[in-house]
Design a protein around this motif. Structure first.
Motif, PDB file in Angstrom:
ATOM      1  N   PRO A  94       0.818  -1.214   0.000  1.00  0.00           N
ATOM      2  CA  PRO A  94       0.000   0.000   0.000  1.00  0.00           C
ATOM      3  C   PRO A  94       0.858   1.274   0.000  1.00  0.00           C
ATOM      4  O   PRO A  94       0.335   2.372  -0.156  1.00  0.00           O
ATOM      5  CB  PRO A  94      -0.783  -0.117   1.318  1.00  0.00           C
ATOM      6  CG  PRO A  94       0.119  -0.899   2.215  1.00  0.00           C
ATOM      7  CD  PRO A  94       0.873  -1.850   1.324  1.00  0.00           C
ATOM      8  N   SER A  95       2.171   1.120   0.146  1.00  0.00           N
ATOM      9  CA  SER A  95       3.077   2.263   0.261  1.00  0.00           C
ATOM     10  C   SER A  95       3.616   2.687  -1.104  1.00  0.00           C
ATOM     11  O   SER A  95       4.227   1.889  -1.820  1.00  0.00           O
ATOM     12  CB  SER A  95       4.245   1.897   1.182  1.00  0.00           C
ATOM     13  OG  SER A  95       5.288   2.838   1.068  1.00  0.00           O
ATOM     14  N   LYS A  96       3.433   3.956  -1.424  1.00  0.00           N
ATOM     15  CA  LYS A  96       3.973   4.484  -2.681  1.00  0.00           C
ATOM     16  C   LYS A  96       5.502   4.466  -2.674  1.00  0.00           C
ATOM     17  O   LYS A  96       6.126   4.164  -3.683  1.00  0.00           O
ATOM     18  CB  LYS A  96       3.468   5.902  -2.930  1.00  0.00           C
ATOM     19  CG  LYS A  96       2.009   5.966  -3.294  1.00  0.00           C
ATOM     20  CD  LYS A  96       1.577   7.399  -3.553  1.00  0.00           C
ATOM     21  CE  LYS A  96       0.108   7.467  -3.895  1.00  0.00           C
ATOM     22  NZ  LYS A  96      -0.323   8.851  -4.107  1.00  0.00           N
ATOM     23  N   LEU A  97       6.105   4.803  -1.520  1.00  0.00           N
ATOM     24  CA  LEU A  97       7.568   4.808  -1.428  1.00  0.00           C
ATOM     25  C   LEU A  97       8.129   3.399  -1.637  1.00  0.00           C
ATOM     26  O   LEU A  97       9.088   3.210  -2.389  1.00  0.00           O
ATOM     27  CB  LEU A  97       8.029   5.374  -0.089  1.00  0.00           C
ATOM     28  CG  LEU A  97       9.541   5.431   0.126  1.00  0.00           C
ATOM     29  CD1 LEU A  97      10.220   6.297  -0.930  1.00  0.00           C
ATOM     30  CD2 LEU A  97       9.863   5.948   1.521  1.00  0.00           C
ATOM     31  N   THR A  98       7.516   2.422  -1.004  1.00  0.00           N
ATOM     32  CA  THR A  98       7.969   1.034  -1.177  1.00  0.00           C
ATOM     33  C   THR A  98       7.808   0.604  -2.631  1.00  0.00           C
ATOM     34  O   THR A  98       8.719   0.006  -3.214  1.00  0.00           O
ATOM     35  CB  THR A  98       7.193   0.085  -0.245  1.00  0.00           C
ATOM     36  OG1 THR A  98       7.440   0.470   1.108  1.00  0.00           O
ATOM     37  CG2 THR A  98       7.600  -1.357  -0.455  1.00  0.00           C
ATOM     38  N   ALA A  99       6.669   0.918  -3.221  1.00  0.00           N
ATOM     39  CA  ALA A  99       6.425   0.543  -4.622  1.00  0.00           C
ATOM     40  C   ALA A  99       7.448   1.195  -5.548  1.00  0.00           C
ATOM     41  O   ALA A  99       7.953   0.546  -6.475  1.00  0.00           O
ATOM     42  CB  ALA A  99       5.008   0.931  -5.035  1.00  0.00           C
ATOM     43  N   ALA A 100       7.769   2.465  -5.301  1.00  0.00           N
ATOM     44  CA  ALA A 100       8.752   3.158  -6.138  1.00  0.00           C
ATOM     45  C   ALA A 100      10.129   2.510  -5.994  1.00  0.00           C
ATOM     46  O   ALA A 100      10.833   2.298  -6.986  1.00  0.00           O
ATOM     47  CB  ALA A 100       8.818   4.637  -5.774  1.00  0.00           C
ATOM     48  N   CYS A 101      10.513   2.190  -4.766  1.00  0.00           N
ATOM     49  CA  CYS A 101      11.816   1.544  -4.542  1.00  0.00           C
ATOM     50  C   CYS A 101      11.878   0.172  -5.188  1.00  0.00           C
ATOM     51  O   CYS A 101      12.865  -0.178  -5.843  1.00  0.00           O
ATOM     52  CB  CYS A 101      12.104   1.432  -3.047  1.00  0.00           C
ATOM     53  SG  CYS A 101      12.446   3.012  -2.256  1.00  0.00           S
ATOM     54  N   VAL A 102      10.831  -0.612  -5.015  1.00  0.00           N
ATOM     55  CA  VAL A 102      10.797  -1.949  -5.616  1.00  0.00           C
ATOM     56  C   VAL A 102      10.797  -1.833  -7.139  1.00  0.00           C
ATOM     57  O   VAL A 102      11.430  -2.635  -7.835  1.00  0.00           O
ATOM     58  CB  VAL A 102       9.589  -2.753  -5.091  1.00  0.00           C
ATOM     59  CG1 VAL A 102       9.427  -4.058  -5.833  1.00  0.00           C
ATOM     60  CG2 VAL A 102       9.737  -3.009  -3.591  1.00  0.00           C
ATOM     61  N   GLY A 103      10.146  -0.814  -7.670  1.00  0.00           N
ATOM     62  CA  GLY A 103      10.182  -0.573  -9.115  1.00  0.00           C
ATOM     63  C   GLY A 103      11.591  -0.272  -9.603  1.00  0.00           C
ATOM     64  O   GLY A 103      12.023  -0.775 -10.642  1.00  0.00           O
TER      65      GLY A 103
END
Length: 166
Positions: A94-103
């Motif tokens: 649900p975290s945008k920061l986590t999603a961006a990092c994983v991306g």
């Protein structure tokens, strides 16, 4: 009404993935065919930074470099399997920061797999050095991976501290 796709964590993660992958592949193409670094070997940019051509047949920091041609296939398959797992994580967070990092990590991993398949080795060219100290030669994909992992670690430490205080 739901948020537009690019404002959701997964959409942001995919955008960062494509940006990291594109920046990596464009920079490598320019290094190989625009700057022609393989024929020049090394070019000093700043007193502490060179473009130095290295064909990396191994993985991070040269590990497992002696496995020969089979390594190309094994490293690529493992990296793609990890990328698939990262995409699942990115879809579920649900975290945008986590999603961006994983991306960013996924984009970097895919960029290096493309090199292994296309050239048989990863194109590394960024060489930082100063005062007799020299770091490994790396590329934009490696930078995206390392920076994103660092942000995830800091995020995890800060979240742990928040949970301890509540």
């Amino acid at each position: 009404m739901s948020k537009p796709f690019m404002l959701r964590p997964f959409g942001l993660g995919l955008l960062v993935l494509m940006l990291a992958l594109s920046a990596d592949q464009v920079s490598k193409y320019w290094i190989l065919y625009g700057l022609d670094l393989p024929n020049k070997g090394s070019i000093a940019l700043l007193p502490f930074l060179n473009f130095t051509m290295v064909w990396n047949h191994a993985v991070t920091f040269g590990m497992f470099g002696g496995v020969g041609n089979a390594g190309r296939v094994v490293f690529s398959v493992v990296a793609l399997a990890v990328a698939c797992c990262l995409l699942v994580w990115m879809a579920r967070t649900p975290s945008k920061l986590t999603a961006a990092c994983v991306g960013a990590i996924t984009g970097g991993a895919i960029g290096n797999v493309i090199d292994r398949v296309r050239y048989g080795a990863v194109v590394d060219f960024i060489h930082a050095h100063a005062f007799g100290w020299s770091w490994y030669v790396f590329n934009v994909a490696d930078s995206a991976i390392v920076c994103a992992v660092c942000v995830l670690l800091v995020q995890n430490v800060l979240m742990g501290r928040q949970q301890q205080t509540t």
